[in-house]
Write a protein that holds these residues in place. Structure first.
Motif, PDB file in Angstrom:
ATOM      1  N   GLU A 125      33.286  24.571  54.473  1.00 46.17           N
ATOM      2  CA  GLU A 125      34.301  25.615  54.395  1.00 46.17           C
ATOM      3  C   GLU A 125      34.872  25.859  55.791  1.00 46.17           C
ATOM      4  O   GLU A 125      34.127  26.071  56.734  1.00 46.17           O
ATOM      5  CB  GLU A 125      33.673  26.891  53.833  1.00 46.17           C
ATOM      6  N   THR A 143      37.439  28.206  58.082  1.00 46.57           N
ATOM      7  CA  THR A 143      38.095  29.516  58.115  1.00 46.57           C
ATOM      8  C   THR A 143      39.475  29.394  58.725  1.00 46.57           C
ATOM      9  O   THR A 143      39.637  28.888  59.836  1.00 46.57           O
ATOM     10  CB  THR A 143      37.247  30.521  58.914  1.00 46.57           C
ATOM     11  N   GLU A 163      40.144  35.218  59.905  1.00 51.09           N
ATOM     12  CA  GLU A 163      39.123  36.227  59.670  1.00 51.09           C
ATOM     13  C   GLU A 163      39.408  37.383  60.611  1.00 51.09           C
ATOM     14  O   GLU A 163      39.456  37.218  61.824  1.00 51.09           O
ATOM     15  CB  GLU A 163      37.727  35.657  59.925  1.00 51.09           C
ATOM     16  N   LYS A 178      39.139  37.497  55.014  1.00 55.22           N
ATOM     17  CA  LYS A 178      38.583  36.194  55.389  1.00 55.22           C
ATOM     18  C   LYS A 178      39.225  35.193  54.443  1.00 55.22           C
ATOM     19  O   LYS A 178      39.013  35.225  53.230  1.00 55.22           O
ATOM     20  CB  LYS A 178      37.063  36.140  55.261  1.00 55.22           C
ATOM     21  N   THR A 214      39.719  31.215  53.762  1.00 48.97           N
ATOM     22  CA  THR A 214      39.206  29.888  54.071  1.00 48.97           C
ATOM     23  C   THR A 214      39.885  28.868  53.166  1.00 48.97           C
ATOM     24  O   THR A 214      40.695  29.237  52.319  1.00 48.97           O
ATOM     25  CB  THR A 214      37.680  29.808  53.867  1.00 48.97           C
ATOM     26  N   ARG A 250      38.104  29.904  49.560  1.00 49.74           N
ATOM     27  CA  ARG A 250      38.141  31.218  48.926  1.00 49.74           C
ATOM     28  C   ARG A 250      38.875  32.238  49.790  1.00 49.74           C
ATOM     29  O   ARG A 250      39.150  31.997  50.967  1.00 49.74           O
ATOM     30  CB  ARG A 250      36.731  31.716  48.639  1.00 49.74           C
ATOM     31  N   ILE A 251      39.156  33.375  49.177  1.00 47.59           N
ATOM     32  CA  ILE A 251      39.754  34.517  49.867  1.00 47.59           C
ATOM     33  C   ILE A 251      38.830  35.690  49.633  1.00 47.59           C
ATOM     34  O   ILE A 251      38.429  35.974  48.505  1.00 47.59           O
ATOM     35  CB  ILE A 251      41.160  34.822  49.327  1.00 47.59           C
ATOM     36  N   SER A 252      38.482  36.385  50.698  1.00 48.60           N
ATOM     37  CA  SER A 252      37.602  37.538  50.620  1.00 48.60           C
ATOM     38  C   SER A 252      38.294  38.717  51.304  1.00 48.60           C
ATOM     39  O   SER A 252      38.788  38.583  52.420  1.00 48.60           O
ATOM     40  CB  SER A 252      36.278  37.220  51.320  1.00 48.60           C
ATOM     41  N   THR A 257      37.625  42.792  52.225  1.00 43.81           N
ATOM     42  CA  THR A 257      36.725  43.941  52.292  1.00 43.81           C
ATOM     43  C   THR A 257      37.572  45.141  52.664  1.00 43.81           C
ATOM     44  O   THR A 257      38.329  45.102  53.623  1.00 43.81           O
ATOM     45  CB  THR A 257      35.636  43.722  53.357  1.00 43.81           C
ATOM     46  N   LYS A 267      34.293  44.991  48.198  1.00 45.51           N
ATOM     47  CA  LYS A 267      34.487  43.600  48.603  1.00 45.51           C
ATOM     48  C   LYS A 267      34.937  42.799  47.388  1.00 45.51           C
ATOM     49  O   LYS A 267      34.333  42.881  46.327  1.00 45.51           O
ATOM     50  CB  LYS A 267      33.202  43.004  49.171  1.00 45.51           C
ATOM     51  N   THR A 268      36.017  42.046  47.568  1.00 52.44           N
ATOM     52  CA  THR A 268      36.557  41.200  46.513  1.00 52.44           C
ATOM     53  C   THR A 268      36.630  39.775  47.028  1.00 52.44           C
ATOM     54  O   THR A 268      37.115  39.545  48.137  1.00 52.44           O
ATOM     55  CB  THR A 268      37.960  41.680  46.108  1.00 52.44           C
ATOM     56  N   GLN A 269      36.142  38.840  46.215  1.00 50.89           N
ATOM     57  CA  GLN A 269      36.241  37.431  46.561  1.00 50.89           C
ATOM     58  C   GLN A 269      36.838  36.683  45.386  1.00 50.89           C
ATOM     59  O   GLN A 269      36.563  37.013  44.234  1.00 50.89           O
ATOM     60  CB  GLN A 269      34.858  36.841  46.855  1.00 50.89           C
TER      61      GLN A 269
END
Length: 135
Positions: free
Chosen positions: A6, A8, A11, A48, A50, A53-55, A57, A65-67
């Motif tokens: 992964e 980034t 971030e 964040k 990458t 994924r997308i995260s 907070t 927190k959503t991912q």
């Protein structure tokens, strides 16, 4: 074998330009709610992004927190702010849910990165708007 590491892309927090513009707006009574919103975003919102994924907070004290992974995204809706230096984006998921991302720095590059990582072809909402709506 594929390289599954992964990487980034971004971030960090929201755009500093959003905070500055809204702090200046806070000198007026009408701008105070926008100022409070910008301060809360600056304190607790973190992204964040990458290649997998997308995260996001956020929420009060950064407790939410959503991912999501790119395969969940059905549509990307976006609008530039602050002369295009930052912007807001809504990711519409295949199940109809929406993930709002506000004050994303390097907005155009981030939008292109997200769209570039989607496996399936999608339509950007602004492309549909440019064509016009038919009733």
């Amino acid at each position: 074998m594929k390289n599954s590491s992964e990487k980034t892309f971004y971030e960090g927090g929201p755009s500093k330009a959003d905070l500055i513009i809204n702090l200046l707006a806070g000198f007026t009574l009408i701008g105070l709610p926008f100022t409070v919103g910008a301060i809360v975003r600056a304190l607790w919102l973190r992204f964040k992004i990458t290649n997998k994924r997308i995260s996001v907070t956020g929420g009060w004290l950064g407790r939410d927190k959503t991912q999501l992974v790119y395969s969940q995204i059905a549509e990307v809706r976006s609008i530039p702010r602050g002369l295009g230096s930052y912007g807001d984006m809504v990711l519409v998921l295949k199940d109809g849910a929406r993930l709002e991302m506000r004050s994303i720095p390097n907005f155009r590059e981030t939008e292109a990165f997200i769209i570039g990582n989607l496996k399936q072809p999608i339509r950007k909402a602004e492309e549909e708007n440019a064509k016009g709506f038919s009733a």
